[in-house]
Design an enzyme around this catalytic site. Structure first.
Site, PDB file in Angstrom:
ATOM      1  N   ASN A   1      -3.604  19.193  -9.849  1.00 28.90           N
ATOM      2  CA  ASN A   1      -3.244  17.771  -9.962  1.00 28.90           C
ATOM      3  C   ASN A   1      -4.089  16.998 -10.977  1.00 28.90           C
ATOM      4  OD1 ASN A   1      -2.240  17.385  -6.468  1.00 28.90           O
ATOM      5  ND2 ASN A   1      -0.975  17.697  -8.292  1.00 28.90           N
TER       6      ASN A   1
ATOM      7  N   ASP B   1       5.088  16.209  -0.378  1.00 28.95           N
ATOM      8  CA  ASP B   1       5.651  16.041  -1.725  1.00 28.95           C
ATOM      9  C   ASP B   1       6.738  14.968  -1.728  1.00 28.95           C
ATOM     10  OD1 ASP B   1       5.975  16.496  -4.400  1.00 28.95           O
ATOM     11  OD2 ASP B   1       7.154  18.324  -4.172  1.00 28.95           O
TER      12      ASP B   1
HETATM   13  C1  FPP Z   1       2.894  14.676  -4.087  1.00 31.29           C
HETATM   14  O1  FPP Z   1       3.893  13.760  -4.437  1.00 31.29           O
HETATM   15  C2  FPP Z   1       1.758  13.987  -3.451  1.00 31.29           C
HETATM   16  C3  FPP Z   1       0.459  14.051  -3.890  1.00 31.29           C
HETATM   17  C4  FPP Z   1       0.029  14.837  -5.039  1.00 31.29           C
HETATM   18  C5  FPP Z   1      -0.612  13.270  -3.245  1.00 31.29           C
HETATM   19  C6  FPP Z   1      -0.530  13.155  -1.758  1.00 31.29           C
HETATM   20  C7  FPP Z   1      -1.355  11.996  -1.362  1.00 31.29           C
HETATM   21  C8  FPP Z   1      -1.083  11.141  -0.348  1.00 31.29           C
HETATM   22  C9  FPP Z   1       0.049  11.308   0.585  1.00 31.29           C
HETATM   23  C10 FPP Z   1      -1.930   9.935  -0.107  1.00 31.29           C
HETATM   24  C11 FPP Z   1      -3.355  10.194   0.180  1.00 31.29           C
HETATM   25  C12 FPP Z   1      -3.593  11.176   1.251  1.00 31.29           C
HETATM   26  C13 FPP Z   1      -4.704  11.207   2.005  1.00 31.29           C
HETATM   27  C14 FPP Z   1      -4.908  12.322   2.963  1.00 31.29           C
HETATM   28  C15 FPP Z   1      -5.725  10.156   1.942  1.00 31.29           C
HETATM   29  P1  FPP Z   1       4.336  13.699  -5.980  1.00 31.29           P
HETATM   30  O2  FPP Z   1       3.532  12.640  -6.626  1.00 31.29           O
HETATM   31  O3  FPP Z   1       4.216  15.049  -6.587  1.00 31.29           O
HETATM   32  O4  FPP Z   1       5.825  13.260  -5.829  1.00 31.29           O
HETATM   33  P2  FPP Z   1       7.035  13.681  -6.816  1.00 31.29           P
HETATM   34  O5  FPP Z   1       7.243  15.152  -6.654  1.00 31.29           O
HETATM   35  O6  FPP Z   1       8.173  12.874  -6.247  1.00 31.29           O
HETATM   36  O7  FPP Z   1       6.655  13.259  -8.196  1.00 31.29           O
END
Ligand code: FPP
Length: 265
Positions: free
Chosen positions: A79, A31
């Protein structure tokens, strides 16, 4: 002292602290990508791109440390509620990463598995997932699980539906359903439950991740945003895990008594 020498020293200091207590299964909620990008006045999607580098580092370090299973929560069932543009970037990034990294995973002896409901993915992405899983299926150094369109409650519901079908066709009686029968129908049936759960980004929630499997897992919450998550922070989690006492309902005295009994045999 050279940089590589100091990295070596810190790794051996950590190994000493771990005393062989490496978690078999580590599960991670990655996250903080969006906030990382915002701090740099970049679009959220730049944070996801930077997140892929942290994924690579984490996979490499876990494999080096002897972790058997690493599960990464890449995309939750919830998501889909994000802006369509962000969802589409995440899907493209997932597909691109599989295309770019599968061979490297294979060369490092890592088996890749994807869990979650694939029905909503494009045929191209589904094909890519199948190919990567097929290529790496016999590897044994570490299993990397990507949870994509996954939700802990979805997993339990689909397990319950499978059991209900067995009851309907007379293969199973309702009274025979117990924890182990239900667990056997979950996506992770053949894998150990996570020993260590890590969530980055400062939130203190499980967010419908492995709700069944985390029942006895040690939880570690980090304020570091996922793109900044590195070997040092992972080591911090591993050392903290190694210091915890896992009682599984027993008392400390019972555990001490048991370990004395084992060491005297
Ligand atoms: C949460 O951060 C992250 C995600 C929903 C996506 C995770 C994806 C990756 C790390 C890249 C792709 C991964 C693979 C395995 C190919 P957020 O967007 O919720 O961050 P925030 O809480 O700061 O808004």
């Amino acid at each position: 002292m050279s940089q590589s020498r100091s990295a070596e020293d810190s790794t051996s200091a950590v190994s000493e602290e771990l005393q062989g207590r490496i978690p078999r299964h580590v599960a991670v909620i990655m996250d903080g990508n969006g906030r990382w990008a915002k701090q740099r006045h970049l679009p959220r999607t730049a944070g996801h791109q930077a997140g892929v580098t942290a994924v690579r580092k984490t996979v490499e370090h876990c494999a080096q440390c002897g972790v058997e299973v690493l599960t990464l929560f890449a995309f939750s069932s919830e998501n889909w509620r994000r802006p369509a543009e962000e969802v589409s970037v995440l899907m493209r990034l997932f597909q691109l990463t599989l295309e770019r990294e599968s061979r490297r995973l294979h060369e490092h002896g890592i088996r890749l598995r994807v869990i979650g409901d694939r029905a909503a993915f494009s045929p191209d992405l589904r094909r890519r997932i199948d190919e990567s899983e097929r290529l790496t299926r016999d590897n044994r150094k570490m299993t990397l699980i990507i949870a994509a369109n996954y939700g802990g409650r979805w997993d339990i519901v689909q397990a319950a539906q499978r059991l209900a079908r067995q009851v309907e066709c007379g293969e199973l009686s309702g009274d025979a359903i117990d924890e182990s029968r239900l667990a056997a129908q979950l996506s992770f049936a053949d894998l150990p439950d996570p020993d260590l759960f890590i969530r980055t980004g400062g939130e203190l929630r499980i967010s419908n991740f492995l709700v069944w499997q985390l029942a006895y897992t040690e939880l570690f919450f980090s304020d570091v945003l996922w793109p900044d998550f590195d070997e040092t922070e992972l080591n911090r989690a591993l050392v903290e895990y190694a210091r915890r006492e896992r009682r599984f309902g027993h008392t400390s005295e019972q555990l001490r008594h048991r370990s004395r009994a084992v060491s005297s045999t």
